[in-house]
Design a protein around this motif. Structure first.
Motif, PDB file in Angstrom:
ATOM      1  N   GLY A  17       0.805  -1.219   0.000  1.00  0.00           N
ATOM      2  CA  GLY A  17       0.000   0.000   0.000  1.00  0.00           C
ATOM      3  C   GLY A  17       0.837   1.267   0.000  1.00  0.00           C
ATOM      4  O   GLY A  17       0.457   2.258   0.618  1.00  0.00           O
ATOM      5  N   GLY A  18       1.977   1.236  -0.665  1.00  0.00           N
ATOM      6  CA  GLY A  18       2.845   2.407  -0.760  1.00  0.00           C
ATOM      7  C   GLY A  18       3.757   2.626   0.436  1.00  0.00           C
ATOM      8  O   GLY A  18       4.539   3.563   0.457  1.00  0.00           O
ATOM      9  N   VAL A  19       3.670   1.765   1.440  1.00  0.00           N
ATOM     10  CA  VAL A  19       4.491   1.898   2.641  1.00  0.00           C
ATOM     11  C   VAL A  19       5.551   0.804   2.652  1.00  0.00           C
ATOM     12  O   VAL A  19       5.232  -0.380   2.588  1.00  0.00           O
ATOM     13  CB  VAL A  19       3.626   1.800   3.919  1.00  0.00           C
ATOM     14  N   GLY A  20       6.827   1.204   2.722  1.00  0.00           N
ATOM     15  CA  GLY A  20       7.922   0.254   2.750  1.00  0.00           C
ATOM     16  C   GLY A  20       8.192  -0.252   4.150  1.00  0.00           C
ATOM     17  O   GLY A  20       8.186   0.518   5.113  1.00  0.00           O
ATOM     18  N   LYS A  21       8.428  -1.551   4.249  1.00  0.00           N
ATOM     19  CA  LYS A  21       8.719  -2.176   5.539  1.00  0.00           C
ATOM     20  C   LYS A  21       9.972  -3.021   5.388  1.00  0.00           C
ATOM     21  O   LYS A  21      10.100  -3.784   4.433  1.00  0.00           O
ATOM     22  CB  LYS A  21       7.548  -3.069   5.968  1.00  0.00           C
ATOM     23  N   PRO A  22      10.931  -2.906   6.316  1.00  0.00           N
ATOM     24  CA  PRO A  22      12.160  -3.702   6.208  1.00  0.00           C
ATOM     25  C   PRO A  22      11.908  -5.156   6.577  1.00  0.00           C
ATOM     26  O   PRO A  22      11.061  -5.469   7.417  1.00  0.00           O
ATOM     27  CB  PRO A  22      13.089  -3.035   7.214  1.00  0.00           C
ATOM     28  N   TRP A  55       7.511 -12.254   8.284  1.00  0.00           N
ATOM     29  CA  TRP A  55       6.757 -12.032   7.038  1.00  0.00           C
ATOM     30  C   TRP A  55       5.334 -11.582   7.350  1.00  0.00           C
ATOM     31  O   TRP A  55       4.816 -10.655   6.733  1.00  0.00           O
ATOM     32  CB  TRP A  55       6.737 -13.317   6.204  1.00  0.00           C
ATOM     33  N   ASP A  56       4.694 -12.239   8.310  1.00  0.00           N
ATOM     34  CA  ASP A  56       3.315 -11.908   8.660  1.00  0.00           C
ATOM     35  C   ASP A  56       3.165 -10.460   9.109  1.00  0.00           C
ATOM     36  O   ASP A  56       2.113  -9.850   8.891  1.00  0.00           O
ATOM     37  CB  ASP A  56       2.789 -12.859   9.726  1.00  0.00           C
ATOM     38  N   THR A  57       4.188  -9.886   9.732  1.00  0.00           N
ATOM     39  CA  THR A  57       4.085  -8.492  10.193  1.00  0.00           C
ATOM     40  C   THR A  57       4.057  -7.503   9.029  1.00  0.00           C
ATOM     41  O   THR A  57       3.604  -6.379   9.203  1.00  0.00           O
ATOM     42  CB  THR A  57       5.235  -8.103  11.144  1.00  0.00           C
ATOM     43  N   THR A  58       4.526  -7.917   7.838  1.00  0.00           N
ATOM     44  CA  THR A  58       4.513  -7.000   6.685  1.00  0.00           C
ATOM     45  C   THR A  58       3.122  -6.883   6.073  1.00  0.00           C
ATOM     46  O   THR A  58       2.847  -5.926   5.366  1.00  0.00           O
ATOM     47  CB  THR A  58       5.488  -7.462   5.586  1.00  0.00           C
ATOM     48  N   LEU A  59       2.259  -7.875   6.324  1.00  0.00           N
ATOM     49  CA  LEU A  59       0.918  -7.945   5.735  1.00  0.00           C
ATOM     50  C   LEU A  59       0.951  -8.021   4.211  1.00  0.00           C
ATOM     51  O   LEU A  59      -0.009  -7.664   3.529  1.00  0.00           O
ATOM     52  CB  LEU A  59       0.052  -6.755   6.183  1.00  0.00           C
ATOM     53  N   ALA A  60       2.071  -8.481   3.635  1.00  0.00           N
ATOM     54  CA  ALA A  60       2.231  -8.543   2.188  1.00  0.00           C
ATOM     55  C   ALA A  60       1.343  -9.615   1.573  1.00  0.00           C
ATOM     56  O   ALA A  60       1.131 -10.674   2.161  1.00  0.00           O
ATOM     57  CB  ALA A  60       3.682  -8.807   1.834  1.00  0.00           C
ATOM     58  N   LYS A  61       0.837  -9.295   0.392  1.00  0.00           N
ATOM     59  CA  LYS A  61      -0.001 -10.218  -0.370  1.00  0.00           C
ATOM     60  C   LYS A  61       0.466 -10.205  -1.822  1.00  0.00           C
ATOM     61  O   LYS A  61       1.342  -9.425  -2.194  1.00  0.00           O
ATOM     62  CB  LYS A  61      -1.465  -9.783  -0.294  1.00  0.00           C
ATOM     63  N   THR A  65       5.210  -5.620  -3.460  1.00  0.00           N
ATOM     64  CA  THR A  65       6.552  -5.725  -4.026  1.00  0.00           C
ATOM     65  C   THR A  65       7.636  -5.903  -2.964  1.00  0.00           C
ATOM     66  O   THR A  65       7.456  -5.546  -1.800  1.00  0.00           O
ATOM     67  CB  THR A  65       6.909  -4.489  -4.872  1.00  0.00           C
ATOM     68  N   ILE A  66       8.765  -6.449  -3.433  1.00  0.00           N
ATOM     69  CA  ILE A  66       9.986  -6.558  -2.640  1.00  0.00           C
ATOM     70  C   ILE A  66      11.085  -5.880  -3.439  1.00  0.00           C
ATOM     71  O   ILE A  66      11.247  -6.155  -4.638  1.00  0.00           O
ATOM     72  CB  ILE A  66      10.351  -8.031  -2.373  1.00  0.00           C
ATOM     73  N   THR A  67      11.830  -4.986  -2.810  1.00  0.00           N
ATOM     74  CA  THR A  67      12.925  -4.294  -3.484  1.00  0.00           C
ATOM     75  C   THR A  67      14.238  -4.709  -2.861  1.00  0.00           C
ATOM     76  O   THR A  67      14.397  -4.690  -1.639  1.00  0.00           O
ATOM     77  CB  THR A  67      12.754  -2.766  -3.391  1.00  0.00           C
ATOM     78  N   ARG A  68      15.166  -5.068  -3.731  1.00  0.00           N
ATOM     79  CA  ARG A  68      16.509  -5.497  -3.330  1.00  0.00           C
ATOM     80  C   ARG A  68      17.514  -4.738  -4.182  1.00  0.00           C
ATOM     81  O   ARG A  68      17.551  -4.899  -5.400  1.00  0.00           O
ATOM     82  CB  ARG A  68      16.653  -6.991  -3.564  1.00  0.00           C
TER      83      ARG A  68
END
Length: 94
Positions: A17-22, A55-61, A65-68
């Protein structure tokens, strides 16, 4: 797999949702061979493994995206494993 993460883990940014999480993940990049109407093809099939609770704390679905290191991958599928990890299939779109 946890030892793999401890040894080869690296920081990435998971964007939801536009918010980056480490997050710390270990990258896997197998190649998948295939045959399309008699024509052999190879394509990258990047994957990461991560600690499931992290992973669960990121709420990613899917479609987040993942940026590396400046390269962005789209999340295709995340599957938990029996050892408290999650394997995440990615796509890199040119």
């Amino acid at each position: 797999r946890a030892a793999l993460l401890a040894t080869y883990g690296e920081p990435v940014t998971v964007t939801v949702g536009g918010v980056g999480k480490p997050l710390t993940v270990a990258f896997l990049a197998p190649y998948v061979g295939g045959d399309v109407r008699g024509v052999p093809i190879d394509r990258a099939n990047p994957q990461v493994i991560a600690d499931k609770s992290a992973w669960d704390t990121t709420l990613a679905k899917n479609n987040d995206t993942i940026t590396r290191g400046g390269t962005t991958y789209t999340i295709v599928d995340a599957q938990p494993t029996d050892d408290g990890m999650v394997t995440v299939a990615l796509r890199k779109y040119a």
